[in-house]
Design an enzyme around this catalytic site. Structure first.
Site, PDB file in Angstrom:
ATOM      1  N   GLU A  91      21.266  -7.145  -3.566  1.00  0.00           N
ATOM      2  CA  GLU A  91      22.526  -7.622  -2.980  1.00  0.00           C
ATOM      3  C   GLU A  91      23.650  -7.604  -4.008  1.00  0.00           C
ATOM      4  OE1 GLU A  91      22.291 -11.332  -0.844  1.00  0.00           O
ATOM      5  OE2 GLU A  91      24.443 -11.312  -0.400  1.00  0.00           O
TER       6      GLU A  91
ATOM      7  N   GLU B 122      14.169 -15.369  -3.306  1.00  0.00           N
ATOM      8  CA  GLU B 122      15.134 -14.891  -4.295  1.00  0.00           C
ATOM      9  C   GLU B 122      14.649 -15.145  -5.716  1.00  0.00           C
ATOM     10  OE1 GLU B 122      18.833 -16.845  -3.429  1.00  0.00           O
ATOM     11  OE2 GLU B 122      18.984 -15.930  -1.441  1.00  0.00           O
TER      12      GLU B 122
ATOM     13  N   ASP C  18      18.243 -16.907   5.434  1.00  0.00           N
ATOM     14  CA  ASP C  18      18.789 -18.266   5.328  1.00  0.00           C
ATOM     15  C   ASP C  18      20.303 -18.242   5.549  1.00  0.00           C
ATOM     16  OD1 ASP C  18      19.656 -17.157   2.987  1.00  0.00           O
ATOM     17  OD2 ASP C  18      18.705 -18.618   1.664  1.00  0.00           O
ATOM     18  N   SER C  19      20.855 -17.041   5.763  1.00  0.00           N
ATOM     19  CA  SER C  19      22.247 -16.934   6.208  1.00  0.00           C
ATOM     20  C   SER C  19      22.427 -17.604   7.570  1.00  0.00           C
ATOM     21  CB  SER C  19      22.677 -15.459   6.277  1.00  0.00           C
ATOM     22  OG  SER C  19      21.735 -14.702   7.009  1.00  0.00           O
TER      23      SER C  19
ATOM     24  N   LYS D   4      10.427 -13.617   2.407  1.00  0.00           N
ATOM     25  CA  LYS D   4      11.352 -13.173   1.356  1.00  0.00           C
ATOM     26  C   LYS D   4      11.779 -14.367   0.507  1.00  0.00           C
ATOM     27  CE  LYS D   4      15.875 -11.843   2.254  1.00  0.00           C
ATOM     28  NZ  LYS D   4      16.672 -12.747   1.389  1.00  0.00           N
TER      29      LYS D   4
ATOM     30  N   ASP E  26      13.129 -15.694   5.582  1.00  0.00           N
ATOM     31  CA  ASP E  26      13.476 -16.237   4.258  1.00  0.00           C
ATOM     32  C   ASP E  26      12.777 -17.559   3.982  1.00  0.00           C
ATOM     33  OD1 ASP E  26      15.112 -14.554   2.857  1.00  0.00           O
ATOM     34  OD2 ASP E  26      16.997 -15.462   3.535  1.00  0.00           O
TER      35      ASP E  26
HETATM   36  O1  KIV Z   1      19.950 -14.497   4.314  1.00  0.00           O
HETATM   37  C1  KIV Z   1      20.295 -13.306   4.485  1.00  0.00           C
HETATM   38  O2  KIV Z   1      20.824 -12.917   5.514  1.00  0.00           O
HETATM   39  C2  KIV Z   1      20.058 -12.376   3.389  1.00  0.00           C
HETATM   40  C3  KIV Z   1      20.814 -11.079   3.426  1.00  0.00           C
HETATM   41  C4  KIV Z   1      22.193 -11.306   2.952  1.00  0.00           C
HETATM   42  C5  KIV Z   1      20.097 -10.021   2.689  1.00  0.00           C
HETATM   43  O3  KIV Z   1      19.318 -12.670   2.504  1.00  0.00           O
END
Ligand code: KIV
Length: 270
Positions: A174, A112, A43-44, A110, A82
């Protein structure tokens, strides 16, 4: 194509797992050519590509769009995608959201936080699950190191064990101290993938914009392996200079009409 047991075997053999983010097809293709093991469509994408102020603004539609692009650029790589903020509040919602990411091309989803019940539900539904502890960008407003005190470290350690017992296939750690990441890595079955978690995790992940030198900000956890931002800026500035000076396009970039067609055109439209 690799699968979760490929990476479990790598952990057993002590081979480091190389993970990097990608958000588009050409970057994904280059990363595969460079030999990465896993691509994370994180989600980055929100702050690095879409110009959002926060990861919380990323939608399921955004994630599906970018996962599909990465899958087109890298048809055979293992992709982790994500689940965005507020798309996995219940096991049912998490399952529904994960189906959308799988249809877009993700091999693994993934999310959190310490939610073993979500891992169990997704595992039963046939999904590979990557958990994410430490800094949780979706849930923490300030991006600071986690697990610094003994109590916080013990809580994270217990959460990691619970997620492992629930069936996680990977754990992203992280911005946590190396000592804690090392203990978690030794204690759990799933491979740990660290970012700002020291050198003793089973693999490492970096955000492509940070490692390639597109991001302006410097982060302690990052190493810049390129100056792609500067190279792009210079390429566009050179193009602008050439256009303004009448130097682009040059003769080699130009198409011409055949002499007879040109003569006919001139007589049709004198
Ligand atoms: O969204 C992302 O890129 C991440 C990384 C920082 C692990 O979750």
């Amino acid at each position: 194509m690799s699968n979760a047991s490929t990476f479990l075997d790598m952990k057993r053999r002590g081979e480091k797992i190389v993970v990097v983010t990608a958000y588009d097809a050409p970057t994904a293709r280059l990363e595969v050519e460079a030999g990465v093991d896993i691509i994370l469509v994180g989600d980055s994408v929100g702050v690095n590509i879409l110009g959002y102020a926060h990861e919380r603004e990323v939608t399921l539609a955004d994630m599906a769009h970018h996962i599909a692009a990465v899958r087109r650029g890298a048809p055979h790589v293992y992709i982790i995608g994500d689940l965005p903020y507020a798309t996995y509040d219940t096991p049912e919602q998490a399952t529904q959201s994960s189906r959308i990411l799988r249809e877009a091309g993700a091999n693994c989803v993934k999310f959190e936080g310490a939610r073993p019940e979500i891992v169990r539900a997704l595992t039963v539904a046939g999904f590979d699950v990557c958990c994410h502890l430490g800094l949780e960008s979706q849930h923490h407003d300030v991006k600071r190191r986690q697990g610094k005190t003994a109590l916080a470290a013990a809580r994270l350690y217990d959460d990691a064990l619970a997620l492992d017992a629930a069936g996680q296939k990977f754990l992203v750690l992280e911005l946590v101290p190396q000592e804690l990441a090392a203990r978690v890595t030794r204690a759990i079955k799933a491979p740990t993938i660290g970012i700002g978690a020291g050198a003793e995790t089973d693999g490492q992940v970096l955000v492509i914009n940070d490692l390639a030198g597109i991001t302006e900000r410097e982060f302690k956890h990052n190493r810049r392996y390129g100056a792609v931002g500067a190279a792009l800026r210079e390429a566009v500035a050179s193009y602008a200079r050439d256009v303004r000076a009448g130097l682009f396009p040059a003769e080699e970039h130009v198409f011409h009409m055949a002499d007879d067609e040109r003569a006919a055109f001139e007589s049709l439209r004198p």
